[in-house]
Structures are given as structure tokens and as C-alpha cells.
Design a protein around this motif. Structure first.
Motif, mmCIF file in Angstrom:
data_model
loop_
_atom_site.group_PDB
_atom_site.id
_atom_site.type_symbol
_atom_site.label_atom_id
_atom_site.label_comp_id
_atom_site.label_asym_id
_atom_site.label_seq_id
_atom_site.Cartn_x
_atom_site.Cartn_y
_atom_site.Cartn_z
ATOM 1 N N GLY A 14 -5.624 -2.752 -20.365
ATOM 2 C CA GLY A 14 -6.499 -3.898 -20.145
ATOM 3 C C GLY A 14 -6.104 -4.753 -18.969
ATOM 4 N N VAL A 15 -5.455 -4.126 -17.973
ATOM 5 C CA VAL A 15 -5.021 -4.878 -16.791
ATOM 6 C C VAL A 15 -5.464 -4.141 -15.537
ATOM 7 C CG1 VAL A 15 -3.012 -5.884 -17.951
ATOM 8 C CG2 VAL A 15 -2.760 -3.726 -16.736
ATOM 9 N N SER A 16 -5.387 -4.822 -14.415
ATOM 10 C CA SER A 16 -5.744 -4.206 -13.138
ATOM 11 C C SER A 16 -4.642 -3.239 -12.717
ATOM 12 C CB SER A 16 -5.919 -5.272 -12.056
ATOM 13 O OG SER A 16 -4.665 -5.868 -11.756
ATOM 14 N N LEU A 17 -4.988 -2.379 -11.786
ATOM 15 C CA LEU A 17 -4.024 -1.432 -11.241
ATOM 16 C C LEU A 17 -2.841 -2.173 -10.612
ATOM 17 C CD1 LEU A 17 -3.559 1.622 -10.596
ATOM 18 C CD2 LEU A 17 -4.739 1.205 -8.459
ATOM 19 N N ALA A 18 -3.114 -3.212 -9.859
ATOM 20 C CA ALA A 18 -2.052 -3.984 -9.209
ATOM 21 C C ALA A 18 -1.139 -4.639 -10.246
ATOM 22 C CB ALA A 18 -2.650 -5.048 -8.292
ATOM 23 N N PHE A 19 -1.732 -5.231 -11.290
ATOM 24 C CA PHE A 19 -0.932 -5.881 -12.326
ATOM 25 C C PHE A 19 -0.071 -4.856 -13.048
ATOM 26 C CE2 PHE A 19 -0.008 -7.783 -16.399
ATOM 27 C CZ PHE A 19 0.188 -9.124 -16.103
ATOM 28 N N TYR A 20 -0.632 -3.690 -13.313
ATOM 29 C CA TYR A 20 0.106 -2.625 -14.004
ATOM 30 C C TYR A 20 1.318 -2.176 -13.178
ATOM 31 C CZ TYR A 20 1.009 1.679 -16.555
ATOM 32 O OH TYR A 20 1.605 2.673 -17.284
ATOM 33 N N LEU A 21 1.099 -1.901 -11.891
ATOM 34 C CA LEU A 21 2.201 -1.459 -11.034
ATOM 35 C C LEU A 21 3.269 -2.540 -10.884
ATOM 36 C CD1 LEU A 21 0.208 0.456 -8.290
ATOM 37 C CD2 LEU A 21 1.670 1.439 -10.070
ATOM 38 N N GLU A 22 2.840 -3.783 -10.719
ATOM 39 C CA GLU A 22 3.807 -4.876 -10.609
ATOM 40 C C GLU A 22 4.619 -5.006 -11.894
ATOM 41 O OE1 GLU A 22 4.114 -9.626 -9.531
ATOM 42 O OE2 GLU A 22 2.169 -8.628 -9.445
ATOM 43 N N GLN B 250 0.834 -1.203 0.000
ATOM 44 C CA GLN B 250 0.000 0.000 0.000
ATOM 45 C C GLN B 250 0.863 1.245 0.000
ATOM 46 O OE1 GLN B 250 -2.306 -0.684 3.583
ATOM 47 N NE2 GLN B 250 -4.089 -1.177 2.334
ATOM 48 N N ALA B 251 0.351 2.296 -0.630
ATOM 49 C CA ALA B 251 1.035 3.591 -0.622
ATOM 50 C C ALA B 251 0.008 4.681 -0.879
ATOM 51 C CB ALA B 251 2.121 3.624 -1.690
ATOM 52 N N ARG B 252 0.276 5.855 -0.376
ATOM 53 C CA ARG B 252 -0.585 7.000 -0.655
ATOM 54 C C ARG B 252 0.091 7.847 -1.720
ATOM 55 N NH1 ARG B 252 -4.883 7.565 2.509
ATOM 56 N NH2 ARG B 252 -4.901 6.467 4.477
ATOM 57 N N VAL B 253 -0.679 8.222 -2.730
ATOM 58 C CA VAL B 253 -0.187 9.070 -3.815
ATOM 59 C C VAL B 253 -1.192 10.187 -4.043
ATOM 60 C CG1 VAL B 253 1.116 7.206 -4.935
ATOM 61 C CG2 VAL B 253 -1.253 7.634 -5.596
ATOM 62 N N SER B 254 -0.787 11.179 -4.815
ATOM 63 C CA SER B 254 -1.703 12.276 -5.109
ATOM 64 C C SER B 254 -2.833 11.769 -6.009
ATOM 65 C CB SER B 254 -0.965 13.426 -5.784
ATOM 66 O OG SER B 254 -0.583 13.054 -7.092
ATOM 67 N N PRO B 255 -3.997 12.392 -5.956
ATOM 68 C CA PRO B 255 -5.110 11.982 -6.818
ATOM 69 C C PRO B 255 -4.751 12.033 -8.310
ATOM 70 C CG PRO B 255 -5.917 13.434 -5.100
ATOM 71 C CD PRO B 255 -4.418 13.446 -5.012
ATOM 72 N N ASP B 256 -3.916 12.993 -8.711
ATOM 73 C CA ASP B 256 -3.521 13.096 -10.113
ATOM 74 C C ASP B 256 -2.735 11.866 -10.565
ATOM 75 O OD1 ASP B 256 -4.721 15.568 -10.185
ATOM 76 O OD2 ASP B 256 -2.837 16.688 -9.985
ATOM 77 N N ILE B 257 -1.807 11.410 -9.724
ATOM 78 C CA ILE B 257 -1.020 10.221 -10.052
ATOM 79 C C ILE B 257 -1.923 8.999 -10.100
ATOM 80 C CG2 ILE B 257 0.794 8.664 -9.200
ATOM 81 C CD1 ILE B 257 1.890 11.207 -10.436
ATOM 82 N N ARG B 258 -2.805 8.870 -9.137
ATOM 83 C CA ARG B 258 -3.747 7.748 -9.121
ATOM 84 C C ARG B 258 -4.571 7.708 -10.409
ATOM 85 N NH1 ARG B 258 -6.031 3.094 -6.421
ATOM 86 N NH2 ARG B 258 -8.102 2.997 -7.287
ATOM 87 N N ASP B 259 -5.058 8.866 -10.842
ATOM 88 C CA ASP B 259 -5.853 8.928 -12.065
ATOM 89 C C ASP B 259 -5.031 8.521 -13.293
ATOM 90 O OD1 ASP B 259 -7.974 9.816 -10.531
ATOM 91 O OD2 ASP B 259 -7.748 11.933 -11.113
ATOM 92 N N GLU B 260 -3.789 8.989 -13.363
ATOM 93 C CA GLU B 260 -2.917 8.641 -14.497
ATOM 94 C C GLU B 260 -2.629 7.140 -14.538
ATOM 95 O OE1 GLU B 260 -1.625 10.418 -17.032
ATOM 96 O OE2 GLU B 260 -2.624 12.244 -16.410
ATOM 97 N N VAL B 261 -2.306 6.575 -13.381
ATOM 98 C CA VAL B 261 -1.992 5.138 -13.320
ATOM 99 C C VAL B 261 -3.242 4.315 -13.626
ATOM 100 C CG1 VAL B 261 -1.206 3.254 -11.827
ATOM 101 C CG2 VAL B 261 -0.066 5.470 -11.747
ATOM 102 N N SER B 262 -4.369 4.712 -13.089
ATOM 103 C CA SER B 262 -5.614 3.990 -13.361
ATOM 104 C C SER B 262 -5.964 4.025 -14.842
ATOM 105 C CB SER B 262 -6.764 4.586 -12.536
ATOM 106 O OG SER B 262 -6.546 4.373 -11.173
ATOM 107 N N ALA B 263 -5.784 5.191 -15.466
ATOM 108 C CA ALA B 263 -6.076 5.316 -16.895
ATOM 109 C C ALA B 263 -5.133 4.459 -17.733
ATOM 110 C CB ALA B 263 -5.988 6.774 -17.320
ATOM 111 N N ALA B 264 -3.857 4.437 -17.361
ATOM 112 C CA ALA B 264 -2.885 3.624 -18.098
ATOM 113 C C ALA B 264 -3.178 2.137 -17.934
ATOM 114 C CB ALA B 264 -1.468 3.947 -17.630
ATOM 115 N N ALA B 265 -3.559 1.727 -16.731
ATOM 116 C CA ALA B 265 -3.900 0.321 -16.496
ATOM 117 C C ALA B 265 -5.138 -0.063 -17.298
ATOM 118 C CB ALA B 265 -4.127 0.074 -14.999
ATOM 119 N N ALA B 266 -6.143 0.797 -17.292
ATOM 120 C CA ALA B 266 -7.369 0.518 -18.050
ATOM 121 C C ALA B 266 -7.071 0.435 -19.545
ATOM 122 C CB ALA B 266 -8.415 1.592 -17.768
ATOM 123 N N ALA B 267 -6.257 1.353 -20.058
ATOM 124 C CA ALA B 267 -5.906 1.336 -21.481
ATOM 125 C C ALA B 267 -5.105 0.089 -21.839
ATOM 126 C CB ALA B 267 -5.116 2.593 -21.841
#
Length: 78
Positions: free
Chosen positions: A39-47, A20-37
Motif C-alpha cells: 500500500g505504498v509507492s515504489l519510492a517509499f518502498y525502496l526508501e 535513479q537506477a536501471r534494473v531488469s523488467p523482472d525486478i521492477r515488476d517484483e518491486v512494484s508488486a511488493a510496493a502495491a501489496a
């Protein structure tokens, strides 16, 4: 099974641990969008990002520690 239909999921019985980690909402949105684009989960994308860095250099990058901006006064008790 992945919580989102069509996303890549881990094979069954693969051990995982919570990270777990806390990040700014902007970073969360960017990572979530990249993971969605991707086609993977947020966890899979970060890993995958971490694995890519490990594969490229054999270790994760080390960043300079930010200096502490302020020290709190602590009374010394004898």
C-alpha cells in the motif's frame, strides 16, 4: 498527495532528492508488486528497504565489484 489513492505519502515539505537506477523488467515488476501489496509507492518502498538495512547494521551492504569482462583497446598518444 500520493498519485495513487490509498497509498502512504510523505508529510508535506519533506526534502527529497532524485535517485535513479536501471534494473531488469523482472525486478521492477517484483518491486512494484511488493510496493502495491504494502500500500505504498515504489519510492517509499525502496526508501524503507534502505532504512531497514541502515537500522539493522548501521550501514548499507557493500557488494563485491564485478570484474570488467572486457577492456577496450585505447591507443596511447604521446
Amino acid at each position: 498527495m500520493s498519485a495513487n489513492r490509498g497509498r502512504v505519502r510523505r508529510p508535506d515539505n519533506v526534502p527529497t532528492v532524485l535517485l535513479q537506477a536501471r534494473v531488469s523488467p523482472d525486478i521492477r515488476d517484483e518491486v512494484s508488486a511488493a510496493a502495491a501489496a504494502s500500500g505504498v509507492s515504489l519510492a517509499f518502498y525502496l526508501e524503507s528497504l534502505l532504512k531497514r538495512d541502515l537500522a539493522e547494521s548501521g550501514r548499507l551492504p557493500i557488494f563485491e565489484i564485478r570484474p570488467q569482462l572486457e577492456e577496450l583497446p585505447i591507443d596511447q598518444v604521446a
